[in-house]
Design an enzyme around this catalytic site. Structure first.
Site, mmCIF file in Angstrom:
data_model
loop_
_atom_site.group_PDB
_atom_site.id
_atom_site.type_symbol
_atom_site.label_atom_id
_atom_site.label_comp_id
_atom_site.label_asym_id
_atom_site.label_seq_id
_atom_site.Cartn_x
_atom_site.Cartn_y
_atom_site.Cartn_z
ATOM 1 N N GLU A 100 0.849 -1.216 0.000
ATOM 2 C CA GLU A 100 0.000 0.000 0.000
ATOM 3 C C GLU A 100 0.878 1.258 0.000
ATOM 4 O O GLU A 100 0.540 2.280 0.599
ATOM 5 C CB GLU A 100 -0.945 0.037 1.206
ATOM 6 C CG GLU A 100 -1.737 -1.242 1.410
ATOM 7 C CD GLU A 100 -3.103 -1.258 0.752
ATOM 8 O OE1 GLU A 100 -3.530 -0.221 0.214
ATOM 9 O OE2 GLU A 100 -3.718 -2.334 0.757
HETATM 10 C C1 LIG Z 1 3.287 -9.634 -0.124
HETATM 11 C C2 LIG Z 1 3.039 -8.485 -1.048
HETATM 12 C C3 LIG Z 1 1.766 -8.233 -1.502
HETATM 13 C C4 LIG Z 1 1.545 -7.186 -2.418
HETATM 14 N N1 LIG Z 1 0.282 -7.011 -2.942
HETATM 15 C C5 LIG Z 1 0.136 -6.156 -4.001
HETATM 16 C C6 LIG Z 1 -1.110 -6.117 -4.729
HETATM 17 O O1 LIG Z 1 -2.084 -6.813 -4.399
HETATM 18 N N2 LIG Z 1 -1.182 -5.317 -5.811
HETATM 19 C C7 LIG Z 1 -0.138 -4.533 -6.229
HETATM 20 O O2 LIG Z 1 -0.273 -3.830 -7.219
HETATM 21 N N3 LIG Z 1 1.046 -4.532 -5.547
HETATM 22 C C8 LIG Z 1 1.204 -5.333 -4.452
HETATM 23 N N4 LIG Z 1 2.406 -5.372 -3.783
HETATM 24 C C9 LIG Z 1 3.495 -4.499 -4.232
HETATM 25 C C10 LIG Z 1 3.845 -3.411 -3.236
HETATM 26 O O3 LIG Z 1 2.837 -2.444 -3.199
HETATM 27 C C11 LIG Z 1 5.225 -2.852 -3.648
HETATM 28 O O4 LIG Z 1 6.172 -3.860 -3.328
HETATM 29 C C12 LIG Z 1 5.566 -1.554 -2.947
HETATM 30 O O5 LIG Z 1 4.731 -0.519 -3.405
HETATM 31 C C13 LIG Z 1 7.025 -1.151 -3.166
HETATM 32 O O6 LIG Z 1 7.408 -1.236 -4.510
HETATM 33 P P1 LIG Z 1 8.746 -2.027 -4.901
HETATM 34 O O7 LIG Z 1 8.694 -3.358 -4.245
HETATM 35 O O8 LIG Z 1 8.885 -2.002 -6.369
HETATM 36 O O9 LIG Z 1 9.909 -1.200 -4.217
HETATM 37 P P2 LIG Z 1 10.675 0.052 -4.843
HETATM 38 O O10 LIG Z 1 9.705 1.043 -5.357
HETATM 39 O O11 LIG Z 1 11.708 -0.449 -5.779
HETATM 40 O O12 LIG Z 1 11.363 0.647 -3.549
HETATM 41 C C14 LIG Z 1 12.554 0.090 -2.976
HETATM 42 C C15 LIG Z 1 12.954 0.983 -1.802
HETATM 43 O O13 LIG Z 1 13.238 2.312 -2.282
HETATM 44 C C16 LIG Z 1 12.463 3.247 -1.573
HETATM 45 N N5 LIG Z 1 12.075 4.352 -2.481
HETATM 46 C C17 LIG Z 1 11.517 4.275 -3.701
HETATM 47 N N6 LIG Z 1 11.300 5.492 -4.193
HETATM 48 C C18 LIG Z 1 11.733 6.372 -3.261
HETATM 49 C C19 LIG Z 1 11.758 7.783 -3.172
HETATM 50 N N7 LIG Z 1 11.272 8.563 -4.156
HETATM 51 N N8 LIG Z 1 12.290 8.345 -2.068
HETATM 52 C C20 LIG Z 1 12.759 7.574 -1.054
HETATM 53 N N9 LIG Z 1 12.729 6.222 -1.066
HETATM 54 C C21 LIG Z 1 12.221 5.633 -2.156
HETATM 55 C C22 LIG Z 1 11.239 2.475 -1.087
HETATM 56 O O14 LIG Z 1 10.641 3.103 0.051
HETATM 57 C C23 LIG Z 1 11.857 1.127 -0.744
HETATM 58 O O15 LIG Z 1 12.427 1.183 0.529
HETATM 59 C C24 LIG Z 1 2.622 -6.356 -2.826
HETATM 60 C C25 LIG Z 1 3.911 -6.593 -2.322
HETATM 61 C C26 LIG Z 1 4.135 -7.654 -1.465
HETATM 62 C C27 LIG Z 1 5.539 -7.904 -1.001
#
Ligand SMILES: Cc1cc2nc3c(=O)[nH]c(=O)nc-3n(C[C@H](O)[C@H](O)[C@H](O)COP(=O)(O)OP(=O)(O)OC[C@H]3O[C@@H](n4cnc5c(N)ncnc54)[C@H](O)[C@@H]3O)c2cc1C
Length: 481
Positions: A422
């Protein structure tokens, strides 16, 4: 017919002027603030029903059979589906959907209370949460009448399982950079989708997927309702995860996947805003989930601390243990107060809009959007509390906390995801500040400038009152001047 929302919301007209983020500068009287003691008997009954459901169907079988619950995905997928069906029979899959489409039509605050109770369902909280929130609200809020009639009754009854597909391997926090593409056929009857999504909750067994993709060379995402049996759609393996192992999480793939053009949800390029608006509701639900996790942890912690003897006395006698329990209670109390105060404000906004003739779905969407700042803050505080409380209760249990059979290490692992999905806590923290600056300095919905200008007078008045500056006297500086 009597509107279920009007029927259930105990309104106080003085509250409805409140602006999201306004708590920073507005004067607030006790009348403005809803406290959880004001929940009606009916609302508390719904909470009890959800706790009962989780205890009998999830906790009891788990504690009886050891790790049964965790082994369920993918092996015991049918058990999860049966649980969803059972929840549907009780009306629990349709809490946010109005009675007109087969739901319970609960007001917003009761829906959030529901989520506090659902925290006692461990991984099932994520499963049912996706069904009642991100998987179904896009249709309820943005769908046309035909789409609502076609999908909502099935979702509300648990016959159709819903999911939300925004994240891609290369676009997470930066969601609008998603690459999944939709091309309209020459005759305009369908879209062909190509791309892939990752981490999709409920994806292993969902019937419908709210999929965000860019139409042709659009700058912004659009949203589509994709059914599992559409040609060119496929589902990957279940992800192996640290926690919420009973929750399905998969990748999904679109290979020239044919989606009827009437399944475009909302306007073209409205998908990104939709995705963010839907997340507001999910975020505040993580806030109330944190309250649930805090209460669960403190109950388990007290039970064990009174029972466990060391140095010839219950460990509850030791200051370090008392401090842990006291800190969880304090943080839970503060979060509970903030969550339900905000939810009631959201309800007041919703009701005002309904009275102005706006339909239930749109009113709910815009009511919660108004409080996007609070939703982001409460998500961060709720996730932090869930992780903190489950960690500390494990510590109170010593070695037994680390043992699988008590379920506490599972709660610890399960809670960790709340800081990531989220929108990560980091992103939500930044978002709350960015929104506040926008409302305070660009759209002027909050008078940050006016409040700032009063600060020197406040400092001077303290000076004249005490003959010293507030910093010298140690007087409390009230930011709400
Ligand atoms: C078990 C699970 C269930 C999920 N369910 C869903 C679902 O039902 N539907 C769906 O669409 N998604 C879902 N997700 C996805 C989830 O919403 C994303 O994993 C999350 O939004 C983070 O994206 P990412 O993993 O690509 O991390 P990234 O965006 O790659 O981020 C990696 C790190 O960098 C940091 N970061 C990124 N940008 C910035 C910035 N501008 N400034 C500072 N820090 C930053 C982040 O905070 C994080 O610490 C799920 C994930 C998991 C693990």
């Amino acid at each position: 017919m009597e509107d279920p929302l009007t029927k259930k919301v105990n309104t106080n007209p003085s509250r409805s002027h409140l602006t999201g983020g306004g708590f920073i500068v507005d004067d607030t009287t006790p009348d403005d603030i809803f406290i959880s003691e004001e929940f009606t008997e009916e609302q508390l009954m719904i909470k009890e029903m959800v706790i009962d459901f989780c205890v009998h169907n999830i906790q009891e079988p788990f504690f009886k059979n050891g790790r049964e619950l965790e082994a369920t995905i993918p092996e015991d997928r049918n058990k999860i589906l049966a649980l969803l069906k059972k929840a549907g029979d009780l009306g629990l899959c349709g809490i946010s959907i109005s009675e007109a489409y087969g739901g319970m039509g609960l007001d917003f605050n009761t829906g959030i209370l529901f989520n506090e109770a659902l925290a006692s369902g461990f991984a099932f909280a994520t499963t049912l949460g996706a069904q009642t929130s991100i998987g179904s609200l896009p249709i309820y809020y943005y769908g046309n009448e035909q789409q609502k009639q076609q999908y909502l009754p099935g979702i509300a009854s648990g016959k159709l399982i819903a999911s939300y597909a925004l994240t891609e391997p290369n676009s997470g926090s930066d969601a609008n950079s998603a690459k999944t593409k939709a091309l309209l056929s020459a005759d305009g009857t369908n879209y062909s989708l190509n791309g892939q999504k990752i981490w999709i909750t409920n994806g292993g067994f969902a019937d419908i997927y709210i999929v965000f993709a860019k139409i042709e060379d659009d700058k912004n995402l659009s949203a589509f309702i994709v059914e599992r049996n559409y040609p060119g759609f496929s589902v990957g393996e279940e992800a192996k995860k640290m926690g919420i192992k009973a929750s399905s999480t998969v990748q999904i793939f679109f290979d020239n996947c044919i989606v009827p053009s009437q399944n475009l949800l909302g306007d073209r390029e409205a998908g990104f805003k939709m995705a963010l608006n839907i997340l507001n509701t999910g975020r505040i639900k993580i806030g109330s989930g944190g309250v649930g996790a805090g209460k669960f942890s403190v109950t388990k912690g007290i039970e064990y601390a009174l029972k466990r003897q060391q140095f010839n006395q219950p460990i509850a006698n030791f200051g370090a243990v008392k401090q842990k329990i006291g800190t969880i209670i304090t943080r839970t109390y503060a979060l509970e107060a903030a969550v339900y105060r905000t939810d009631k404000n959201v309800d007041e906004k919703i009701l005002k809009k309904i009275k102005n003739g706006i339909n239930d779905g749109t009113s709910k969407l815009n009511g919660v959007k108004e409080f996007a700042i609070e939703c982001a803050i409460l998500k961060v505080v709720g996730a932090d509390l869930a992780c903190y409380a489950t960690d500390e209760v494990m510590q109170i249990h010593g070695g037994m906390g680390y043992a699988a059979e008590l379920g506490l290490e599972m709660a610890y692992r399960d809670s960790r995801i709340t800081k990531i999905y989220e929108g990560t806590n980091d992103i939500n923290g930044m978002l709350s500040v960015a929104e506040l600056i926008k409302k305070g300095l660009k759209t002027n919905e909050i008078d940050l400038n006016g409040a700032g200008k009063k600060i020197p007078f406040m400092v001077l008045s303290e000076y004249f009152r005490w003959g010293k500056s507030p910093l010298e006297t140690g007087a409390k500086v009230d930011a709400k001047v």
